[in-house]
Design a protein around this motif. Structure first.
Motif, PDB file in Angstrom:
ATOM      1  N   PRO A 253       0.814  -1.226   0.000  1.00  0.00           N
ATOM      2  CA  PRO A 253       0.000   0.000   0.000  1.00  0.00           C
ATOM      3  C   PRO A 253       0.845   1.274   0.000  1.00  0.00           C
ATOM      4  O   PRO A 253       0.404   2.308  -0.489  1.00  0.00           O
ATOM      5  N   PRO A 267      -4.771   3.890   4.933  1.00  0.00           N
ATOM      6  CA  PRO A 267      -3.460   3.413   4.511  1.00  0.00           C
ATOM      7  C   PRO A 267      -3.218   3.420   3.002  1.00  0.00           C
ATOM      8  O   PRO A 267      -2.073   3.261   2.576  1.00  0.00           O
ATOM      9  N   CYS A 268      -4.295   3.562   2.199  1.00  0.00           N
ATOM     10  CA  CYS A 268      -4.066   3.392   0.757  1.00  0.00           C
ATOM     11  C   CYS A 268      -5.052   4.241  -0.037  1.00  0.00           C
ATOM     12  O   CYS A 268      -5.928   4.896   0.524  1.00  0.00           O
ATOM     13  N   THR A 286       1.657   5.031   9.904  1.00  0.00           N
ATOM     14  CA  THR A 286       0.807   3.999   9.284  1.00  0.00           C
ATOM     15  C   THR A 286       1.396   2.619   9.582  1.00  0.00           C
ATOM     16  O   THR A 286       2.605   2.406   9.443  1.00  0.00           O
ATOM     17  N   TRP A 288       2.244  -0.323   8.329  1.00  0.00           N
ATOM     18  CA  TRP A 288       2.410  -0.973   7.018  1.00  0.00           C
ATOM     19  C   TRP A 288       2.407  -2.488   7.149  1.00  0.00           C
ATOM     20  O   TRP A 288       1.912  -3.186   6.255  1.00  0.00           O
ATOM     21  N   TRP A 291      -1.188  -3.669   7.024  1.00  0.00           N
ATOM     22  CA  TRP A 291      -1.878  -3.522   5.731  1.00  0.00           C
ATOM     23  C   TRP A 291      -1.242  -4.376   4.645  1.00  0.00           C
ATOM     24  O   TRP A 291      -1.930  -4.868   3.747  1.00  0.00           O
ATOM     25  N   ARG A 294      -2.872  -7.953   4.406  1.00  0.00           N
ATOM     26  CA  ARG A 294      -4.221  -8.097   3.820  1.00  0.00           C
ATOM     27  C   ARG A 294      -5.204  -8.769   4.778  1.00  0.00           C
ATOM     28  O   ARG A 294      -6.194  -9.347   4.343  1.00  0.00           O
ATOM     29  N   ASP A 296      -7.093  -7.311   6.978  1.00  0.00           N
ATOM     30  CA  ASP A 296      -8.273  -6.496   7.215  1.00  0.00           C
ATOM     31  C   ASP A 296      -9.412  -6.965   6.297  1.00  0.00           C
ATOM     32  O   ASP A 296      -9.181  -7.310   5.139  1.00  0.00           O
ATOM     33  N   CYS A 299      -9.727  -5.703   2.785  1.00  0.00           N
ATOM     34  CA  CYS A 299      -8.707  -6.099   1.797  1.00  0.00           C
ATOM     35  C   CYS A 299      -9.053  -7.415   1.104  1.00  0.00           C
ATOM     36  O   CYS A 299      -8.383  -7.790   0.139  1.00  0.00           O
TER      37      CYS A 299
END
Ligand code: SF4
Ligand code: SF4
Length: 333
Positions: A253, A267-268, A286, A288, A291, A294, A296, A299
């Motif tokens: 992201p 985040p993206c 953030t 990272w 995120w 994936r 979440d 996502c």
């Protein structure tokens, strides 16, 4: 070559420089959204992107500071509809003075009045036209009759004036790949310089059953992968194989950072969990690791090129075969 030589060499040099500094994560693309006003209200667009007022746009200086702060070698000017941004000519000049490459992402309706004659063709400028299908489909997605015909007319006019022109197509649940093939054939005949095809992302603000699940994305993109052997698609073969379910990647992201009238969106490009005024704070705060994983829920059905093209590039160092394929793809037409 797939992209002009100066674009490819700039991108490769940038990556080598950042890697030499020992950096694992760095932005490749800045999605710069100077305004949330638009002359359309497309059915798949996040509401925030087209319901704002022109008066609430970012000042020119804030846009250029974002370009300086993040350091990304490519800047996609989007929105909203960026041709409505009154300071567009100065913004393009300022970004090019910083030796960055610009993708002007537009619905093309106002190219003749707002761009031709005000923003001349430049080596570092690409006009990127949104086109989600042939006439009936595109006009339905844009919720207005006549948009397709105008966009096609503007693409022809931009090519005739010497602009570098690409197109950007989103695949939704009811998109027929036969129609995408028709579109590719039409645009190839017009000698566009590249076509980007990506799966739609289900924004929380859009209440419509038009988006694809991961399985549906994979089914459609197995066909898009076949099209890529015949047409000049801008997505890398590895990304298309990922979208088709033939390989898997963590997300990247951080590779595509987004600056908006509300600040740095994290985040993206797709998820606005937080908006931060300061670049360093955004970058350092953030999570990272989270995120990238994936995990979440938001996502789960995402296969956006803005998250995964950089993952494909990052993984090249592990596979000499993929590196050779990527080099051949970049050199190919
Ligand atoms: S033209 Fe672009 S910004 Fe405007 S509504 Fe459509 S998708 Fe959203
Ligand atoms: S998987 Fe998609 S939604 Fe999730 S962080 Fe990556 S780009 Fe954003």
């Amino acid at each position: 070559m797939r992209f002009p030589l100066h674009v490819t060499t700039d991108m490769v040099t940038y990556q080598i420089r950042r890697s030499w500094r020992g950096e694992q994560r760095y932005p490749f693309v800045l999605m710069l959204e100077p305004l949330y006003a638009c002359n359309l209200a497309c059915i798949g667009c996040s509401t925030e992107r087209h319901t704002g007022k022109l008066a609430d746009r970012l000042p020119l200086e804030a846009c250029l500071k974002a370009v300086d702060d993040c350091g990304a070698p490519s800047v996609s000017i989007c929105g909203g509809e960026p041709t409505l941004y009154p300071e567009l000519p100065a913004l393009v000049d300022g970004i090019i003075a910083r030796k960055r490459h610009i993708y002007l992402c537009t619905n093309a309706l106002l190219l003749d009045s707002k761009v031709f004659g005000r923003v001349p063709p430049r080596k570092r400028l690409t006009i990127n036209v949104h086109l989600d299908g042939m006439r009936e489909t595109h006009d339905r997605v844009c919720a207005r009759a006549g948009v397709f015909d105008t966009a096609i007319e503007m693409i022809g006019a931009a090519k005739a004036r010497g602009y570098h022109v690409m197109t950007n197509t989103t695949v939704f649940k009811d998109t027929s790949i036969e129609e995408i093939e028709q579109l590719c054939a039409l645009l190839s005949g017009m000698r566009v310089d590249g076509m980007l095809i990506s799966p739609g992302y289900h924004y929380e603000s859009v209440e419509s059953d038009i988006f694809l699940t991961r399985q549906e994305i994979q089914k459609k993109f197995r066909r898009v992968l076949e099209l890529s052997k015949e047409y000049r698609l801008s997505s890398t073969p590895m990304y298309l194989e990922f979208a088709a379910g033939e390989r898997d990647y963590a997300c990247s992201p951080w590779s595509t950072v987004t600056f908006t009238p509300r600040g740095w969106k994290g985040p993206c490009y797709l998820i606005g969990e937080s908006y931060t005024a300061d670049w360093s704070q955004f970058w350092e705060k953030t999570n990272w690791d989270y995120w990238e994983s994936r995990q979440d829920a938001r996502c789960q059905n995402c296969a956006m090129h803005s998250g995964f093209e950089a993952s494909a590039v990052r993984e090249l160092r592990r596979s000499p075969r993929d590196l050779a394929r990527m080099a051949a793809w970049s050199l190919g037409g």
